[in-house]
Design an enzyme around this catalytic site. Structure first.
Site, mmCIF file in Angstrom:
data_model
loop_
_atom_site.group_PDB
_atom_site.id
_atom_site.type_symbol
_atom_site.label_atom_id
_atom_site.label_comp_id
_atom_site.label_asym_id
_atom_site.label_seq_id
_atom_site.Cartn_x
_atom_site.Cartn_y
_atom_site.Cartn_z
ATOM 1 N N LYS A 18 11.212 3.514 -13.403
ATOM 2 C CA LYS A 18 11.035 4.767 -14.138
ATOM 3 C C LYS A 18 12.377 5.390 -14.543
ATOM 4 C CE LYS A 18 6.439 5.094 -13.321
ATOM 5 N NZ LYS A 18 6.128 3.958 -12.467
HETATM 6 C C1 LIG Z 1 4.984 3.200 -12.394
HETATM 7 C C2 LIG Z 1 5.096 1.921 -11.665
HETATM 8 C C3 LIG Z 1 4.352 0.793 -12.048
HETATM 9 C C4 LIG Z 1 3.334 0.841 -13.163
HETATM 10 O O1 LIG Z 1 3.935 1.007 -14.422
HETATM 11 P P1 LIG Z 1 3.047 1.505 -15.675
HETATM 12 O O2 LIG Z 1 4.014 1.762 -16.761
HETATM 13 O O3 LIG Z 1 2.330 2.729 -15.220
HETATM 14 O O4 LIG Z 1 2.104 0.383 -15.990
HETATM 15 C C5 LIG Z 1 4.586 -0.389 -11.385
HETATM 16 N N1 LIG Z 1 5.467 -0.466 -10.365
HETATM 17 C C6 LIG Z 1 6.176 0.598 -9.948
HETATM 18 C C7 LIG Z 1 7.108 0.446 -8.808
HETATM 19 C C8 LIG Z 1 6.026 1.814 -10.594
HETATM 20 O O5 LIG Z 1 6.744 2.868 -10.197
#
Ligand SMILES: *Cc1c(COP(=O)(O)O)cnc(C)c1O
Length: 468
Positions: free
Chosen positions: A112
């Site tokens: 993120k």
């Molecule tokens: C947010 C997240 C996901 C999922 O990603 P999306 O964009 O919501 O599909 C997978 N792994 C981790 C560690 C995350 O923080």
């Protein structure tokens, strides 16, 4: 570049307005009116660029005149400067034609940060130029909230509120949110699931009076700028592995469908991509869709990969919009039907079309643990549970042995130490910058799953300067 809503009834906006708006006024999600195109020569010209330079090339056409190119380049250079690895998104080979792309070297140890570090700076840039301020409200299954808090803690023009499901995020995830102490940062634990949190956020946006009064804005993956920043690492990895001269496939652990949708966007821009493999835990609505052509809501089951404990993948609407030939009326009706009945079938033809691009793979917790142990013992590499699902999905569903597959490692193993320890016998250490996380004091507010209570809390806690 102009942006249109997936439901076709919101004003067409330029990038800076889309950035600040998040959700479109008709309840839809913004997408660029056309995809900027990168031909083979353009892609070859990306070879050898640093991550931030490559990001500038990819992002500039989406931003248009909203941020001038020199400012954009410096925002991007700042965004990735403090990552814990100079390659920013390094690739590690773990098997014949299988690579792990490490997306966890940012300040909060999950992918993120790639979007959020950019988003915070882009918001700040645009708001300062306009002399405005905003209130960011979002829902987080664990990682988005801390990434947004880290990105916005020094942005005086932004109050940031994140709702997370009480007791359903890992201790490290919770501490990463509750230990950011700044007057403009608010961690709210909701007595409910992640989907409840997401519904509360959507309801706040749909409450036009509240939305306008507080200048609401979104940092969730419904914000187009998040997706846009994530497109970059698909290009970066593919170019490192020989693009455009051969296709590359990607295996993506998926929750809200934002990350893998960014890959889909890269493909729409001309990047030769073989398959997209969508990995999920037992909350497997997406693999079931790719297997059947029908979306069917089920309850959310807590797992050891909590960032993927999601049943309503908000970014899937962007993919549906493409699948329905960019018809906003049809997309809006389909999404409404799904929300009302808990199911949606796209029909045989569109299902076939979806399957040409995507395949899904589901893993339960014990399979995920076994994969962590297996990769640790076979090549000494330690995966977190989300990343282990990507690796397992790549192994299970890759169809062409000659095409390299890149599995996205979305979190550092130290973010989920209990599961990793149980699976591998190793207690992954937090990187130095977070070593004292467990000693830092926590601050959060617990609220019921109740819109009026949550809105009252937000209203009471925005900075007075926000009442513009
Ligand atoms: C947010 C997240 C996901 C999922 O990603 P999306 O964009 O919501 O599909 C997978 N792994 C981790 C560690 C995350 O923080």
């Amino acid at each position: 570049m102009r942006y249109i809503s997936t439901r076709g009834r919101a004003p067409v906006l330029e990038f800076d307005d889309v950035l600040l708006a998040g959700l479109a006024r008709d309840g839809g999600l913004y997408l660029p009116e056309t995809w900027p195109q990168f031909d083979a020569a353009d892609i070859r010209a990306l070879r050898g660029l640093s991550y931030a330079e490559l990001a500038t090339r990819i992002i500039a056409p989406f931003v248009g005149d909203s941020i001038d190119e020199a400012d954009l380049a410096s925002i991007l250079a700042d965004s990735y400067r403090d990552f814990g690895h100079d390659a920013v998104a390094p690739l590690t080979q773990i098997d014949a034609n299988l690579w792990v792309m490490e997306l966890f070297h940012g300040p909060t140890l999950a992918f993120k940060d790639f979007a959020m570090q950019f988003l915070g700076r882009a918001f700040d840039h645009v708001l300062r130029r306009r002399g405005e301020r905003v209130t960011i409200v979002g829902a987080t299954s664990g990682d988005t909230g801390s990434a947004a808090f880290e990105a916005c803690r020094y942005c005086d023009a932004i109050d940031t509120f994140f709702l997370f499901p009480h007791g359903r995020v890992s201790e490290v995830q919770r501490r990463q949110m509750t230990t950011v102490h700044s007057g403009n940062i608010h961690a709210v634990a909701v007595e409910g699931t992640f989907d409840d949190c997401q519904d509360l956020v959507k309801a706040m946006f749909n409450d036009t009076t509240f939305r306008d009064e507080l200048h609401l804005s979104a940092a969730n993956s419904i914000n187009w700028a998040r997706i846009m920043a994530q497109i970059v690492y698909y290009f970066h990895a593919a170019v490192s592995l020989g693009s455009p001269d051969r296709p590359i496939s990607f295996s993506v652990p998926t929750g809200n469908f934002g990350n893998v949708y960014a890959g889909y966007a890269a493909r729409a821009m001309g990047l030769p991509i073989g398959q997209f493999i969508v990995g999920s835990n037992v909350n497997d609505i997406l693999p079931r869709f790719f297997d059947s052509g029908s979306l069917e809501m089920a309850g959310v089951t807590p797992t050891i990969s909590p960032s993927m404990d999601i049943q309503v993948s908000s970014n899937f609407e962007r993919f549906l919009f493409e699948l329905y030939g960019r018809d906003g009326t049809v997309t809006g009706a389909a999404v409404t039907e799904f929300r009302e009945t808990g199911r949606l079938s796209v029909g045989e033809n569109l299902w076939q079309k979806a399957q040409e691009t995507f395949s899904g793979h589901r893993m339960d917790d014990s399979e995920t643990m076994a994969m962590i142990g297996d990769i640790k013992s076979s090549c000494g590499y330690l995966l977190d549970p989300h990343s282990a699902i990507a690796v397992a999905a790549a192994r299970a569903k890759a169809t062409d042995p000659a095409t390299p597959v890149v599995a996205l490692a979305t979190a550092h193993p130290a973010k989920f130490p209990d599961a990793v320890n149980e699976a591998s016998g190793i207690s992954p250490a937090l990187p130095l910058a977070l070593a004292d996380l467990h000693e830092r004091p926590e601050r959060m507010t617990v609220l019921p799953n109740d819109l009026a209570r949550v809105e009252a809390f937000v209203r009471d806690h925005v900075s007075m300067a926000g009442a513009a």
